[in-house]
Motif scaffolding. Structure first.
Motif, PDB file in Angstrom:
ATOM      1  N   ARG A 112     -35.949 -13.743  -2.410  1.00 28.48           N
ATOM      2  CA  ARG A 112     -34.620 -13.297  -2.016  1.00 28.48           C
ATOM      3  C   ARG A 112     -34.529 -13.245  -0.498  1.00 28.48           C
ATOM      4  O   ARG A 112     -35.496 -12.902   0.185  1.00 28.48           O
ATOM      5  N   LYS A 113     -33.368 -13.555   0.014  1.00 29.57           N
ATOM      6  CA  LYS A 113     -33.217 -13.589   1.468  1.00 29.57           C
ATOM      7  C   LYS A 113     -33.334 -12.203   2.067  1.00 29.57           C
ATOM      8  O   LYS A 113     -33.769 -12.032   3.194  1.00 29.57           O
ATOM      9  N   SER A 114     -32.913 -11.222   1.354  1.00 24.37           N
ATOM     10  CA  SER A 114     -32.947  -9.861   1.860  1.00 24.37           C
ATOM     11  C   SER A 114     -33.526  -8.946   0.805  1.00 24.37           C
ATOM     12  O   SER A 114     -33.270  -9.099  -0.378  1.00 24.37           O
ATOM     13  N   GLN A 115     -34.322  -8.011   1.250  1.00 20.21           N
ATOM     14  CA  GLN A 115     -34.900  -7.074   0.298  1.00 20.21           C
ATOM     15  C   GLN A 115     -33.812  -6.208  -0.336  1.00 20.21           C
ATOM     16  O   GLN A 115     -34.004  -5.644  -1.406  1.00 20.21           O
ATOM     17  N   LYS A 116     -32.672  -6.116   0.321  1.00 21.14           N
ATOM     18  CA  LYS A 116     -31.594  -5.298  -0.207  1.00 21.14           C
ATOM     19  C   LYS A 116     -30.813  -6.039  -1.290  1.00 21.14           C
ATOM     20  O   LYS A 116     -30.058  -5.435  -2.035  1.00 21.14           O
ATOM     21  N   ALA A 117     -30.947  -7.332  -1.342  1.00 19.75           N
ATOM     22  CA  ALA A 117     -30.199  -8.121  -2.333  1.00 19.75           C
ATOM     23  C   ALA A 117     -30.779  -7.907  -3.716  1.00 19.75           C
ATOM     24  O   ALA A 117     -31.982  -8.030  -3.930  1.00 19.75           O
ATOM     25  N   SER A 118     -29.939  -7.587  -4.671  1.00 18.49           N
ATOM     26  CA  SER A 118     -30.399  -7.373  -6.043  1.00 18.49           C
ATOM     27  C   SER A 118     -30.394  -8.688  -6.798  1.00 18.49           C
ATOM     28  O   SER A 118     -29.687  -9.626  -6.453  1.00 18.49           O
ATOM     29  N   LEU A 119     -31.198  -8.754  -7.854  1.00 17.46           N
ATOM     30  CA  LEU A 119     -31.239  -9.969  -8.664  1.00 17.46           C
ATOM     31  C   LEU A 119     -29.897 -10.222  -9.319  1.00 17.46           C
ATOM     32  O   LEU A 119     -29.492 -11.368  -9.518  1.00 17.46           O
ATOM     33  N   GLU A 120     -29.168  -9.137  -9.647  1.00 20.00           N
ATOM     34  CA  GLU A 120     -27.874  -9.313 -10.294  1.00 20.00           C
ATOM     35  C   GLU A 120     -26.888 -10.033  -9.389  1.00 20.00           C
ATOM     36  O   GLU A 120     -25.968 -10.713  -9.861  1.00 20.00           O
ATOM     37  N   SER A 121     -27.056  -9.906  -8.077  1.00 18.64           N
ATOM     38  CA  SER A 121     -26.116 -10.544  -7.158  1.00 18.64           C
ATOM     39  C   SER A 121     -26.223 -12.064  -7.212  1.00 18.64           C
ATOM     40  O   SER A 121     -25.324 -12.762  -6.751  1.00 18.64           O
ATOM     41  N   TYR A 122     -27.317 -12.579  -7.764  1.00 22.96           N
ATOM     42  CA  TYR A 122     -27.492 -14.028  -7.865  1.00 22.96           C
ATOM     43  C   TYR A 122     -26.964 -14.586  -9.180  1.00 22.96           C
ATOM     44  O   TYR A 122     -26.953 -15.791  -9.386  1.00 22.96           O
ATOM     45  N   GLU A 123     -26.551 -13.728 -10.106  1.00 21.05           N
ATOM     46  CA  GLU A 123     -26.065 -14.196 -11.388  1.00 21.05           C
ATOM     47  C   GLU A 123     -24.736 -14.921 -11.203  1.00 21.05           C
ATOM     48  O   GLU A 123     -23.856 -14.466 -10.472  1.00 21.05           O
ATOM     49  N   VAL A 124     -24.589 -16.051 -11.892  1.00 15.26           N
ATOM     50  CA  VAL A 124     -23.400 -16.879 -11.772  1.00 15.26           C
ATOM     51  C   VAL A 124     -22.430 -16.605 -12.910  1.00 15.26           C
ATOM     52  O   VAL A 124     -21.227 -16.466 -12.699  1.00 15.26           O
ATOM     53  N   ASP A 125     -22.931 -16.531 -14.130  1.00 16.34           N
ATOM     54  CA  ASP A 125     -22.093 -16.363 -15.315  1.00 16.34           C
ATOM     55  C   ASP A 125     -22.110 -14.896 -15.739  1.00 16.34           C
ATOM     56  O   ASP A 125     -23.091 -14.417 -16.307  1.00 16.34           O
ATOM     57  N   LYS A 126     -21.031 -14.189 -15.473  1.00 19.94           N
ATOM     58  CA  LYS A 126     -20.957 -12.770 -15.801  1.00 19.94           C
ATOM     59  C   LYS A 126     -20.616 -12.521 -17.264  1.00 19.94           C
ATOM     60  O   LYS A 126     -20.697 -11.382 -17.729  1.00 19.94           O
ATOM     61  N   ILE A 127     -20.244 -13.551 -17.999  1.00 20.29           N
ATOM     62  CA  ILE A 127     -19.870 -13.387 -19.403  1.00 20.29           C
ATOM     63  C   ILE A 127     -21.078 -13.510 -20.323  1.00 20.29           C
ATOM     64  O   ILE A 127     -21.138 -12.883 -21.378  1.00 20.29           O
ATOM     65  N   ALA A 128     -22.061 -14.309 -19.939  1.00 21.34           N
ATOM     66  CA  ALA A 128     -23.232 -14.547 -20.788  1.00 21.34           C
ATOM     67  C   ALA A 128     -23.952 -13.243 -21.103  1.00 21.34           C
ATOM     68  O   ALA A 128     -24.209 -12.429 -20.214  1.00 21.34           O
ATOM     69  N   ASP A 129     -24.265 -13.056 -22.377  1.00 25.14           N
ATOM     70  CA  ASP A 129     -24.928 -11.831 -22.830  1.00 25.14           C
ATOM     71  C   ASP A 129     -26.453 -11.931 -22.818  1.00 25.14           C
ATOM     72  O   ASP A 129     -27.144 -10.919 -22.932  1.00 25.14           O
ATOM     73  N   GLY A 130     -26.966 -13.145 -22.703  1.00 22.50           N
ATOM     74  CA  GLY A 130     -28.413 -13.323 -22.788  1.00 22.50           C
ATOM     75  C   GLY A 130     -29.146 -12.748 -21.597  1.00 22.50           C
ATOM     76  O   GLY A 130     -28.574 -12.482 -20.536  1.00 22.50           O
ATOM     77  N   SER A 131     -30.430 -12.574 -21.773  1.00 25.23           N
ATOM     78  CA  SER A 131     -31.262 -12.074 -20.680  1.00 25.23           C
ATOM     79  C   SER A 131     -31.326 -13.111 -19.562  1.00 25.23           C
ATOM     80  O   SER A 131     -31.334 -14.312 -19.825  1.00 25.23           O
ATOM     81  N   PRO A 132     -31.350 -12.664 -18.315  1.00 29.19           N
ATOM     82  CA  PRO A 132     -31.426 -13.621 -17.196  1.00 29.19           C
ATOM     83  C   PRO A 132     -32.674 -14.493 -17.298  1.00 29.19           C
ATOM     84  O   PRO A 132     -33.756 -14.026 -17.660  1.00 29.19           O
ATOM     85  N   PHE A 133     -32.499 -15.756 -16.991  1.00 28.71           N
ATOM     86  CA  PHE A 133     -33.593 -16.721 -17.012  1.00 28.71           C
ATOM     87  C   PHE A 133     -33.725 -17.270 -15.598  1.00 28.71           C
ATOM     88  O   PHE A 133     -32.895 -18.058 -15.140  1.00 28.71           O
ATOM     89  N   TYR A 134     -34.779 -16.832 -14.899  1.00 26.53           N
ATOM     90  CA  TYR A 134     -34.924 -17.120 -13.476  1.00 26.53           C
ATOM     91  C   TYR A 134     -35.677 -18.430 -13.256  1.00 26.53           C
ATOM     92  O   TYR A 134     -36.213 -19.038 -14.186  1.00 26.53           O
TER      93      TYR A 134
END
Length: 450
Positions: free
Chosen positions: A93-115
């Motif tokens: 992540r570019k910043s330690q303050k950035a959360s993983l959720e901020s990188y999510e693109v599809d907010k509708i998908a219910d599945g677990s994030p796949f990084y």
């Protein structure tokens, strides 16, 4: 005796009136052939069923309740989209303050994030004897199978809901048509249940192979698949580089990207006055912007090259913004040459100068500069393709291919499943009701009068 006589007469009159009302509720004497009368009853009942299935003038009609169920089915299937997140969950992540959720693109998908690191591990486990930089097809099939895992149960829930709506309507019609004939009503209910079960099983025999076929990746809609894959590749790359912000897009486009329903289309931003960003140019030259997307490698851009061709060949889609290939050297239409002249035509594609943000001005300037160099049909969504490849180029490409294919199969299923249920179950019951009941009551045989 004289005192109680008026009361007795009043009570007798009341009882007589009550008895008369009850006698009026009894079926009238059948003055025609019983088999013919029975046929009339069944025909009237079947007509009521047909009307309830094929008309929708009332908001409580069957067709409207089924449409609500089909919309719920669409929403459930849409939520099964693979939730790919273009970031390394181990700390890329570019910043330690950035959360993983901020990188999510599809907010509708219910599945677990796949990084990205999950994708890399998934590909590593799938590799057998492939050459370097070749992702096994089986790894993509497994990812596709994962997001389709719940489609069968979602189809069952949808089908059962429609069946309940149909059975409720049928029970109401049976009661309305045969409530005066208690024994006949019981027989009709049994036969109607048998007809419903027959068509339920028949429809299920078609739905199962349909869902099973979706488990094997296949499409002839290669153009849409290519565009959808390129779209999601650009989105993932832009999100990973930190340049993708949905708040910077037009409202309609933000909604489409969130819903994932237009992964293959992009509305180009406008350019400043005097430029030709969509394929028109003031010079007699034809240029092509054609980035390639290998699994691992640097995107390549075709160099501008003059040509004597009479038409301009845009790279992305091959057509201008209005479906025509502009002639070389021709002046741009007024709607292209002056943004202010066409700003009122569409809020989704053109932005009024008074509302243009600084970022939008920069985007317009970049598009205009690329157009001046001969790279036409470029939009903001294409900027992600110019991001230099990183160590996860292969993983991003696989994410884009699987997410792009989801658009294909998702749209097939949300159309075909409701269509088949409506055709092979709902309408089939209405079309088959009269003939089936006549057969079950043996009205067309010599024993019909017995």
């Amino acid at each position: 005796m004289t005192i109680s006589l008026p009361g007795i007469m009043k009570e007798a009159a009341s009882k007589l009136e009550s008895c008369t009302r009850e006698l009026a509720t009894l079926p009238k004497d059948i003055d025609e052939d019983p088999a013919t009368y029975m046929l009339k009853l069944l025909t009237g009942f079947s007509d009521e069923i047909h009307q309830a299935v094929y008309t929708g003038l009332d908001v409580n009609q069957l067709v409207h309740r089924n449409q609500e169920t089909f919309r719920e089915f669409k929403s459930v299937i849409r939520k099964t989209a693979p939730n790919f997140v273009p970031v390394d969950s181990n700390g890329d992540r570019k910043s330690q303050k950035a959360s993983l959720e901020s990188y999510e693109v599809d907010k509708i998908a219910d599945g677990s994030p796949f990084y990205l690191n999950n994708m890399r591990e998934h590909i590593r486990k799938s590799v057998t004897r492939e050459l370097p930089n070749n992702v096994p097809f089986s790894s993509k099939v497994e990812l596709i199978t994962r997001f389709q895992a719940s489609w069968e149960s979602a189809t069952d829930v949808c089908f059962q809901a429609v069946r309940k709506h149909v059975e409720k309507m049928l029970n109401r019609q049976v009661k309305n048509s045969f409530h005066r004939y208690e024994h006949l009503e019981g027989h009709v209910r049994i036969y109607v249940d048998e007809i419903v079960q027959k068509h339920f099983e028949s429809c299920n025999r078609v739905l199962r192979p349909l869902l099973e076929a979706e488990g094997t990746p296949f499409t002839l809609n290669t153009h849409y698949l290519s565009e959808s894959t390129a779209k999601w590749s650009s989105i993932y790359k832009s999100k990973r580089s930190g340049n993708f912000e949905q708040t910077d897009l037009p409202r309609a486009k933000r909604q489409k990207i969130t819903n994932g329903d237009s992964a293959g289309s992009t509305t180009p931003p406008t350019a400043s006055s005097g430029t030709f960003p969509f394929g028109g140019s003031a010079t007699n030259a034809s240029f092509t912007f054609a980035p390639s997307r290998p699994l691992n490698g640097t995107p390549s851009f075709a160099s501008p090259a003059p040509t004597s061709s009479s038409t301009v060949q845009p790279a992305f889609g091959g057509l201008g913004p209005f479906g025509a290939r502009p002639a070389v050297g021709s002046a741009a239409p007024a709607s292209q040459a002056s943004p202010s002249a066409s700003a009122s035509t569409s809020d989704d594609t053109l932005v009024n100068d008074d509302e243009v943000t600084e970022r939008q001005r920069q985007i317009n300037a970049a598009v205009a500069a690329l157009a001046a160099l001969g790279y036409h049909n470029i939009s903001e969504a294409d900027f992600g393709k110019m991001v230099p490849p990183d160590e996860y180029e292969t993983e991003i490409q696989v994410m884009a291919e699987v997410r792009g294919y989801f658009q294909i199969t998702y749209k097939r299923v949300i159309d075909m499943v409701p269509a088949l249920i409506d055709l092979l179950f709902v309408r089939a019951i209405a079309d088959d009701m009269q003939s089936s009941l006549i057969t079950k009551f043996s009205l067309g045989t010599v024993d019909a009068r017995e």
